[in-house]
Motif scaffolding. Structure first.
Motif, short mmCIF file in Angstrom:
data_model
loop_
_atom_site.label_atom_id
_atom_site.label_comp_id
_atom_site.label_asym_id
_atom_site.label_seq_id
_atom_site.Cartn_x
_atom_site.Cartn_y
_atom_site.Cartn_z
N TYR A 28 -5.85 2.75 -1.95
CA TYR A 28 -6.24 2.75 -3.36
C TYR A 28 -5.01 3.05 -4.23
CZ TYR A 28 -11.06 2.65 -1.78
OH TYR A 28 -12.25 2.27 -1.18
N LYS A 89 -9.33 -9.10 -5.89
CA LYS A 89 -9.67 -7.87 -5.20
C LYS A 89 -8.68 -6.76 -5.58
CE LYS A 89 -12.03 -9.28 -0.94
NZ LYS A 89 -11.97 -9.18 0.54
N LYS A 91 -8.27 -2.13 -5.58
CA LYS A 91 -8.82 -0.80 -5.32
C LYS A 91 -7.96 0.22 -6.06
CE LYS A 91 -8.81 -0.81 -0.76
NZ LYS A 91 -9.17 -0.46 0.64
N ALA A 121 -13.55 0.02 -6.46
CA ALA A 121 -13.15 -1.20 -5.74
C ALA A 121 -13.83 -2.41 -6.39
CB ALA A 121 -13.55 -1.11 -4.27
N ALA A 130 -18.08 -2.70 1.59
CA ALA A 130 -17.38 -1.98 0.52
C ALA A 130 -18.06 -0.66 0.22
CB ALA A 130 -17.32 -2.85 -0.73
N ILE A 134 -16.51 3.21 0.65
CA ILE A 134 -16.44 4.17 -0.46
C ILE A 134 -16.97 5.53 -0.01
CG2 ILE A 134 -17.52 4.78 -2.67
CD1 ILE A 134 -15.29 2.89 -3.17
N GLY A 375 -17.94 2.23 -6.72
CA GLY A 375 -17.00 3.34 -6.85
C GLY A 375 -17.69 4.68 -6.74
#
Length: 392
Positions: A28, A89, A91, A121, A130, A134, A375
């Protein structure tokens, strides 16, 4: 007092470094979204409960601004500035202050200025993967900061929407019930009203216009309404758009012409919202409930079970997870999977972390369409208090 404040600040900074270290190691990118944001974006998307607690002001140029009540929306706007099509995409992670009005007596666990450390993300179309990541990364960060005990609480607005889609009712009724999900009392009132029968038509609504509206072709209704207004010499005055006026008229016409919800359908919805169970057992319970009523939400249930398995594969102990069908958190921009992490001593009213899926938020921030997004954020003062045993 000054020394105590300094020690707390140093402890929060040390904790933030641990959290951000885990986030960055997981891929990230660290960002610092602006603290002052356009108020209109927040007030449109955050929901009624938080809207009233946002600090709003007008600058000398007359622009309405606000102090960010969270960092998710600012991160969405940052991503959109970098990628106007929002289809790349990405992050991000962050650590910074957020601001929310708290009434007197709210307690030290709910300060007006607090810090959030979080991750977001965007544009990952493998939604369950995804979401599982997280949760996994967030728990890794909490453990790195020293949190040893926790409870994971999850919900799934996608399951609820799938239930409404499968139940027999007009689309506008689905939208109405989905909208009221965030307000339990209003939801129960609306469900009872739809079950009892058609509501009275407001006196100021022209019967002749309602008669012309084809509720099975709502896309044509705007033309009908516009033609009627032109014929009657009615000007567009006020804040409502033609689309909003038409949607309201279609809703009134639908109520007047549609048979009420059956008691069985209303009972199914109430039974669904009453489901609370350990995460894995909840899936089986929901399957049994919908099968009894001949309702098919198998696609949503498959996604639910796949997410749990992916979380397990990433090391998340789902034995610590409970499912609640009513759980949807306080921010109305969530659209699917939602979760929060509760630590001992603080209780469900003061979770140390939480988050979820918000696929419509990027469009509300200015993107051309919906963008897959998920997120979560950690309330760092609460985390520190839970770890040290101090009062937040």
């Amino acid at each position: 007092m000054v020394a105590e404040t300094a020690r707390k600040f140093e402890a929060l900074e040390a904790q933030a470094q641990k959290l951000m270290g885990v986030f960055i190691k997981a891929g990230y990118e660290a960002v610092a979204p602006a603290m002052i944001q356009p108020a209109a974006v927040f007030l449109d998307v955050i929901g009624e409960s938080l809207r009233a607690r946002t600090y709003v002001f007008v600058d000398p140029d007359g622009d309405e601004l606000c102090l960010r009540p969270d960092l998710t929306v600012p991160t969405c706007r940052l991503h959109l500035e970098r990628h106007p099509k929002a289809d790349v995409k990405a992050k991000y992670c962050y650590n910074g202050a957020a601001f929310r009005f708290q009434p007197e007596g709210a307690g030290k666990a709910h300060p007006r200025e607090f810090r959030q450390a979080g991750i977001e993300a965007f544009a990952n179309t493998d939604r369950e993967k995804a979401e599982a990541e997280i949760v996994s990364v967030l728990l890794d960060a909490l453990r790195a900061a020293g949190l040893k005990e926790w409870k994971l609480r999850i919900g799934d607005l996608g399951l609820f929407r799938a239930l409404l889609d499968a139940a027999k009712m007009p689309e506008c009724w689905r939208q109405r019930l989905a909208h009221q999900f965030w307000r339990p009392e209003a939801f129960r009132t609306e469900l009872a009203r739809l079950t009892a029968g058609a509501a009275d038509i407001p006196r100021d609504v022209p019967r002749a216009l309602l008669a012309e509206i084809d509720i099975d072709r709502p896309q044509e209704a705007e033309k009908v309404v516009l033609r009627y207004m032109e014929q009657q010499g009615i000007d567009m005055i006020g804040v409502r758009t033609l689309a909003e006026i038409t949607a309201n008229l279609v809703s009134i016409a639908t109520d007047a012409r549609t048979e009420p919800l059956t008691p069985a359908t209303a009972q199914l919805i109430e039974s669904y919202l009453g489901v609370t169970a350990p995460a894995r057992a909840a899936g089986a319970r929901l399957k049994d409930l919908t099968r009894e009523k001949s309702i098919d939400i198998s696609v949503a249930l498959e996604a639910y079970h796949r997410r749990l398995q992916l979380m397990t594969d990433l090391g998340v102990d789902v034995v610590h997870a409970d499912f609640s069908a009513e759980f949807g958190r306080t921010l109305e921009y969530y659209t699917g999977f939602v979760f929060e992490i509760v630590a001992p001593g603080l209780g469900t009213g003061s979770p140390v972390a939480g988050g979820g899926r918000y696929d419509r938020l990027m469009r509300q921030c200015g993107a051309a369409g919906d963008v897959p997004a998920v997120g979560a954020a950690i309330h760092t003062e609460r985390l520190l208090a839970s770890i040290t045993g101090a009062t937040p």
